[in-house]
Design a protein around this motif. Structure first.
Motif, mmCIF file in Angstrom:
data_model
loop_
_atom_site.group_PDB
_atom_site.id
_atom_site.type_symbol
_atom_site.label_atom_id
_atom_site.label_comp_id
_atom_site.label_asym_id
_atom_site.label_seq_id
_atom_site.Cartn_x
_atom_site.Cartn_y
_atom_site.Cartn_z
ATOM 1 N N ALA A 158 0.837 -1.207 0.000
ATOM 2 C CA ALA A 158 0.000 0.000 0.000
ATOM 3 C C ALA A 158 0.874 1.262 0.000
ATOM 4 N N VAL A 159 1.956 1.218 0.757
ATOM 5 C CA VAL A 159 2.846 2.386 0.839
ATOM 6 C C VAL A 159 3.594 2.572 -0.486
ATOM 7 N N VAL A 160 4.034 1.462 -1.073
ATOM 8 C CA VAL A 160 4.750 1.539 -2.350
ATOM 9 C C VAL A 160 3.849 2.137 -3.422
ATOM 10 N N ARG A 161 2.607 1.700 -3.484
ATOM 11 C CA ARG A 161 1.677 2.206 -4.507
ATOM 12 C C ARG A 161 1.416 3.699 -4.331
ATOM 13 N N GLU A 162 1.295 4.085 -3.088
ATOM 14 C CA GLU A 162 1.091 5.510 -2.795
ATOM 15 C C GLU A 162 2.295 6.328 -3.294
ATOM 16 N N ALA A 163 3.487 5.765 -3.090
ATOM 17 C CA ALA A 163 4.718 6.490 -3.421
ATOM 18 C C ALA A 163 4.947 6.596 -4.932
ATOM 19 N N VAL A 164 4.592 5.559 -5.687
ATOM 20 C CA VAL A 164 4.866 5.599 -7.138
ATOM 21 C C VAL A 164 3.796 6.362 -7.901
ATOM 22 N N ARG A 165 2.686 6.630 -7.259
ATOM 23 C CA ARG A 165 1.573 7.266 -7.937
ATOM 24 C C ARG A 165 1.944 8.680 -8.429
#
Lengths: 262, 374
Positions: free
Chosen positions: B367-374
């Motif tokens: 969830a954190v990774v997806r937030e960061a790459v968005r």
């Protein structure tokens, strides 16, 4: 051999105060070593922290000046790895019975072959005169300005109870008796404890109005005795000398039985 | 080579034996106890010494004493015991006596959570003992790595004459995995003095800054002390000696940091997001990173093998090259992220902390990774 051969002369003069009894104890120790002609390379001397523990630096062996109270467990590692070496611990009353008390009783329980000489000056000298677990009841110290209401350990009884197989007490005022007590401890196979009463005129003596070093030695002469009927006096002599299987021997036998002598 | 199903703590024992450990002193503590148990079972059969000491202070003292006679020596513990060992870890650092200290981390502070994992001892491994001192710490994320890094811990301690901490955690210690129990290719033994006993100065060093300490009882009679000492080993209060010794024992490690530091990096060259982890969180991080790449997201991973000395040079270079956002999953409130902030700007660091005794799950991290790459 002359005991002077065991000193590191280039490390002298020592740091002990004028009148300190530790030099007398060190002399008794080295004379006992010299009589036995111990090979310097085969001896490790391990000490903790405090006035007494500085002695390790002055003697010409494999020497290890460790952390406060920890001389015995360091010595345990050396002795178990090199059971053929003579391992001797030089420590003080605070070092051995306060911060190092736990290590002291457990090494005694194991009957590990260490010779432990406790320089007992009834005070923490290095830090300038605080009471130790061997400062007598209602004596004075910098941290007992109104008198020390702790009760002291009797080191001989402590060592006995913990299982030491050689226990003796000597005093700076009786240097020949002390030398003999240390010598018999060196000869004994097992955990050997020699309490060496030593005078500290600078702190203990001054705080308790005991006078000069000479007067403190006279006090020892009058209040400690080698007599087997000491009465109210502090008894000197050998109190325990028994045979019990020694720890490195047991470890060696155990290893042989488990490994099939491999 | 056939794989065997081995527990992490057991793998540590097997590797230590293969590396030539000949002295173990320890005290029971969860979750490291299996190491002492296996040592007690196996060492005597190899003709080696196991001793259960009265506490962790004594355990640490005993292994230093044994090491001074030339024996490869080790202890194992967890947080509360590691706290007690700090006094003599400092002594080993100061006197340059090689020892290996295994810390299977559990939750703290104090008695904390004995059976649950944590990474709360990262800073204690570095700064737990007083004074400016050197240390090396390695962190496995699997049972195989535990085996590999236990050898490495012995090799590094013998090579650099320094205490080495193997910073495991409860997950790695208690997990069972199939691993290869291979014979180590390279075993390093400490240097022997080249001088005769008459000419010998125990703390005299060459350009390597590493002393050659003779084993006790072999004709080299010298003095070892935790006080500041000169090349002879005897105490000194000279400002020059004080400065020289403290600088040398630290520089001894700093100077060789590039050789000491190891890490694994995965897909970092073009990364927009870099995960940085060590120990058990690497497992979730690797899964998330691989899944993200399969989706075409530019996510990389740096797995630190060496925790101390910290790989600042590697990470600051990587940041300058990629300007990536760093995501730091760890089982503490931010000991790793805080250290990273010395080489990567704070605003480029996202923290994923867990201190409830549970693992960082792939879902939590994803969830954190997806937030960061968005």
């Amino acid at each position: 051999m002359n005991y002077k051969n065991y000193l590191r002369w280039n490390k002298l003069p020592h740091i002990w105060c004028p009148g300190c009894g530790h030099g007398i104890v060190l002399g008794a120790f080295l004379r006992a070593v010299a009589q036995r002609e111990l090979n310097k390379d085969d001896v490790a001397v391990v000490s903790g922290i405090g006035c007494s523990s500085r002695a390790a630096g002055y003697v010409d062996f494999n020497t290890l000046h460790t952390a406060h109270g920890r001389a015995i467990p360091f010595a345990t590692g050396i002795k178990l790895s090199r059971p053929d070496m003579k391992v001797i611990v030089l420590t003080g009353d605070g070092d051995a019975t306060a911060i190092g008390g736990n290590h002291f009783i457990h090494a005694a329980r194991r009957n590990l072959d260490l010779t432990v000489i406790v320089f007992n000056n009834n005070i923490y000298g290095m830090t300038s005169g605080q009471f130790s677990p061997m400062t007598p009841h209602i004596n004075f110290a910098t941290t007992a300005p109104h008198g020390n209401f702790d009760y002291p350990f009797d080191l001989v009884e402590l060592a006995k109870g913990a299982g030491a197989t050689y226990v003796a007490r000597g005093a700076a005022a009786y240097p020949r008796q002390l030398e003999k007590a240390i010598g018999q401890g060196l000869d004994h196979e097992g955990f050997s404890v020699i309490e060496a009463m030593s005078q500290c005129p600078t702190y203990y003596g001054r705080k308790n109005k005991m006078g000069t070093a000479e007067q403190m030695l006279k006090w020892q002469k009058e209040n400690a005795t080698v007599s087997s009927n000491p009465g109210e006096k502090i008894p000197l002599g050998v109190f325990v000398q028994v045979e019990r299987p020694e720890y490195t021997k047991l470890t060696g036998q155990f290893i042989d039985s488990v490994s099939g002598g491999k | 080579m056939a794989k065997q199903l081995v527990q992490g703590n057991e793998a540590c024992v097997e590797a230590a034996i293969a590396a030539g450990v000949s002295f173990f002193a320890g005290y029971p503590i969860t979750p490291s106890t299996e190491i002492a148990e296996k040592m007690a079972e196996k060492l005597p059969a190899k003709g080696k010494v196991f001793i259960q000491m009265e506490d962790e202070i004594a355990s640490m003292a005993a292994i230093i004493g044994a090491s001074l006679t030339g024996a490869k020596s080790m202890t194992a513990t967890s947080g509360p015991g590691f706290s007690l060992m700090q006094e003599n870890i400092g002594y080993a650092a100061m006197t340059e006596v090689p020892v290996v200290v295994v810390n299977v981390q559990r939750g703290g502070p104090s008695t904390g959570t004995p059976t649950l994992p944590s990474q709360g001892d990262m800073m204690q491994a570095r700064w737990g003992t007083h004074g400016d001192h050197p240390v090396i710490a390695l962190a496995p994320s699997s049972v195989q790595e535990t085996y590999d890094l236990t050898f490495e811990a012995f090799n590094l301690s013998e090579k650099y004459m320094v205490p080495v901490v193997l910073l495991m955690d409860e997950i790695v210690g208690h997990m069972r995995e199939g691993i290869e129990l291979y014979k180590p290719e390279k075993i390093i033994d400490r240097r022997k003095p080249v001088q005769s006993p008459e000419e010998y100065l125990p703390y005299q060093t060459d350009d390597s800054l590493i002393p050659a300490l003779a084993p006790f009882g072999q004709g080299y009679r010298y003095h070892v002390t935790g006080l500041i000492h000169d090349e002879t080993g005897f105490p000194s209060n000279s400002p020059k000696v004080i400065e020289g010794l403290v600088e040398r024992i630290n520089k001894k490690i700093d100077k060789h940091a590039d050789e000491i530091i190891t890490y694994n990096s995965f897909d970092v060259d073009d990364a927009d997001v870099v995960l940085l982890a060590y120990g058990s969180p690497v497992r979730s991080a690797r899964q998330v990173q691989q899944a993200a790449r399969q989706e075409g997201l530019k996510v990389g991973l740096v797995q630190m093998i060496t925790v101390w000395p910290f790989p600042h040079k590697v990470l600051s270079q990587l940041y300058r090259q990629t300007e990536a956002t760093f995501i730091v999953p760890e089982l503490s409130l931010g000991q790793l992220a805080d250290e990273l902030s010395k080489s990567v700007p704070r605003e480029k660091i996202l923290r994923v902390n867990r201190n409830d005794g549970s693992l960082i799950t792939p879902a939590q991290l994803d969830a954190v990774v997806r937030e960061a790459v968005r």
